[in-house]
Design an enzyme around this catalytic site. Structure first.
Site, short mmCIF file in Angstrom:
data_model
loop_
_atom_site.label_atom_id
_atom_site.label_comp_id
_atom_site.label_asym_id
_atom_site.label_seq_id
_atom_site.Cartn_x
_atom_site.Cartn_y
_atom_site.Cartn_z
N ARG A 63 6.42 14.49 5.90
CA ARG A 63 5.19 14.68 5.12
C ARG A 63 4.60 16.07 5.31
O ARG A 63 3.99 16.63 4.40
CB ARG A 63 4.17 13.60 5.50
CG ARG A 63 4.55 12.22 4.98
CD ARG A 63 3.60 11.16 5.45
NE ARG A 63 3.92 9.87 4.83
CZ ARG A 63 3.35 8.73 5.16
NH1 ARG A 63 2.44 8.69 6.12
NH2 ARG A 63 3.70 7.61 4.55
N LYS B 226 8.08 -10.62 0.22
CA LYS B 226 7.18 -11.59 -0.40
C LYS B 226 6.94 -11.34 -1.88
O LYS B 226 6.69 -10.21 -2.30
CB LYS B 226 5.83 -11.57 0.33
CG LYS B 226 5.93 -12.03 1.80
CD LYS B 226 4.55 -12.04 2.45
CE LYS B 226 4.63 -12.55 3.89
NZ LYS B 226 3.30 -12.57 4.53
N GLY C 9 8.13 2.86 1.54
CA GLY C 9 8.59 3.25 2.87
C GLY C 9 9.93 2.70 3.28
O GLY C 9 10.79 3.43 3.78
N GLY D 278 2.50 2.21 -1.57
CA GLY D 278 1.47 1.51 -2.33
C GLY D 278 1.05 2.31 -3.56
O GLY D 278 0.79 1.74 -4.62
#
Length: 420
Positions: A35, A222, A378, A401
């Protein structure tokens, strides 16, 4: 819209929102500087044109101010190494010292502010509430924070600089002080950094004008965390490959036996709804008919192959098996645009990673054959890096996200704040 390439930085102080939320070891040393490296081109652009740079970021989720464990001072050696220049440290992001150091900054100098999340005002979430506080009390405290001290917090940050650059795609889905609210103080002097610009262009290329066939590979454990993005993709994709733990919820919803596999019974209606929606929209859903199953969750586990609808009671599914690998590979190689978010097995354990490896290899091969591939999230990025294929795909997104919300909603607060 103003861009970093058509703005005159000479004699200007640019405050840049970067994403320096990097992993640290027990000694406070950066263990992965990806990053930091991603932000370097934007920072160097400003410096090369005679500007000064003020960097702001969050690190972790501190619950108090200050907390040495989350101090950005620890990352200065890694930032200096990548930038090739000295980095000054304010020791705070508010207060007189930070303001004085920002005001005294000379062309070519770089100043790093302390962790923004040392202040509740950054996220707009009040701290110190009683554990038994009611919902109404929490909402009142949040409102008071946003209408009171958060405004002063944002105004103070903005006062340090002449222009604002957002180069932190990974946090662009949050309406935080440094990623959203601050932009209004720079109506004619706000812009995307190079990283943000690349992210927006790459995602727009996939979502707005993809080459067909367009396939999305959605993994993860999920269904509940991927409902929105799967539904949004129904209007964009020709096919969706579903893998990972979600597979067993879909199987069980249709009457399958999934043993001890991860499963969300409360999501059965949603899984069935997705199956019907795919038929209605003529989107092909691709799922593995078989699974690699194990008797314990470890590298030493006994494994065998089973139908995803006939997993024995004491066993659990942890990866796709041979039929699934063949089906996924064949499908991916037939696509011209590929989006991958989420592994299709427990890739962290080598014995359970072969399905994700097949997917990664197929994406790399399809890319070599002319497809555009976007990897995001990720775990997917960790997968592609683990298999040494990062340079074999078209684009790797820095947002997890943020990427999913961009796909689901078509934009992000941090993007809109610059475009407005």
């Amino acid at each position: 819209m103003v861009t970093i390439d058509n703005y005159d930085f000479k004699g200007k102080r640019a405050i840049i929102r970067v994403d320096f939320n990097v992993p640290l070891n027990d000694k406070g040393e950066v263990t992965d500087d990806t990053r930091i490296r991603a932000a370097v081109p934007t920072i160097k652009k400003v410096l090369a044109e005679g500007g000064a740079v003020i960097l702001m970021s969050h690190l972790g989720r501190p619950k108090k101010n200050p907390d040495p464990k989350y101090s950005l001072e620890q990352i200065i050696p890694a930032v200096e190494k990548n930038l090739g220049t000295k980095v000054l440290f304010a020791g705070d992001c508010m207060g007189e010292k930070a303001a004085e150091m920002a005001a005294a900054l000379k062309a070519g100098e770089v100043l790093l502010l302390e962790n923004l999340r040392f202040y509740a005002e950054e996220e707009g979430k009040p701290r110190g509430l009683a554990e038994d506080a009611t919902k109404e009390e929490k909402e009142a405290a949040k409102k008071a924070l946003k209408e009171g001290t958060q405004k002063e917090f944002v105004k103070k940050l903005a006062s340090y600089a002449d222009c604002y650059i957002n180069d932190a795609f990974g946090t662009a889905h949050r309406k935080h002080a440094s990623t959203y609210l601050i932009a209004k103080y720079f109506p004619n002097d706000k812009m995307f950094g190079y990283l943000m610009e690349r992210e927006v262009k790459a995602i727009s290329a996939v979502m707005e004008a993809p080459q067909r066939p367009f396939c999305a590979i959605i993994g993860g454990s999920k269904v509940s965390t991927k409902i929105g993005v799967i539904k949004a993709l129904m209007d964009k994709c020709d096919s969706i490959v579903i893998g990972g733990g979600m597979t067993y919820t879909f199987s069980a919803a249709q009457g399958g036996k999934v043993g001890k596999s991860i499963c969300e019974p409360e999501m059965f209606p949603v899984a069935l709804e997705i199956l019907e929606l795919a038929k209605e929209k003529n989107v092909k859903l691709v799922m593995s008919p078989d699974a690699l199953i194990c008797d314990k969750f470890s590298e030493e586990a006994n494994t065998q192959t089973a139908s995803v609808r006939e997993i024995p009671d004491e066993w659990e599914g942890v990866d796709i098996a041979d039929q699934g690998k063949a089906a996924f590979r064949e499908h991916i190689l037939g696509c011209k645009t590929i989006l991958w978010n989420g592994p299709v097995g427990v890739f962290e354990i080598d014995k359970f990673s072969t399905g994700s490896r097949v997917v990664a290899d197929a994406i790399a091969e399809a890319t070599q054959n002319g497809a555009f591939s976007l990897i995001g999230g990720g775990d997917s990025v960790a997968c592609i890096n683990k298999f040494g294929l990062a340079d074999k795909v078209s684009y790797i997104s820095t947002g997890g996200g943020a990427l999913l919300e961009y796909i689901e909603f078509g934009t992000l607060p941090g993007v809109e704040a610059i475009r407005d």
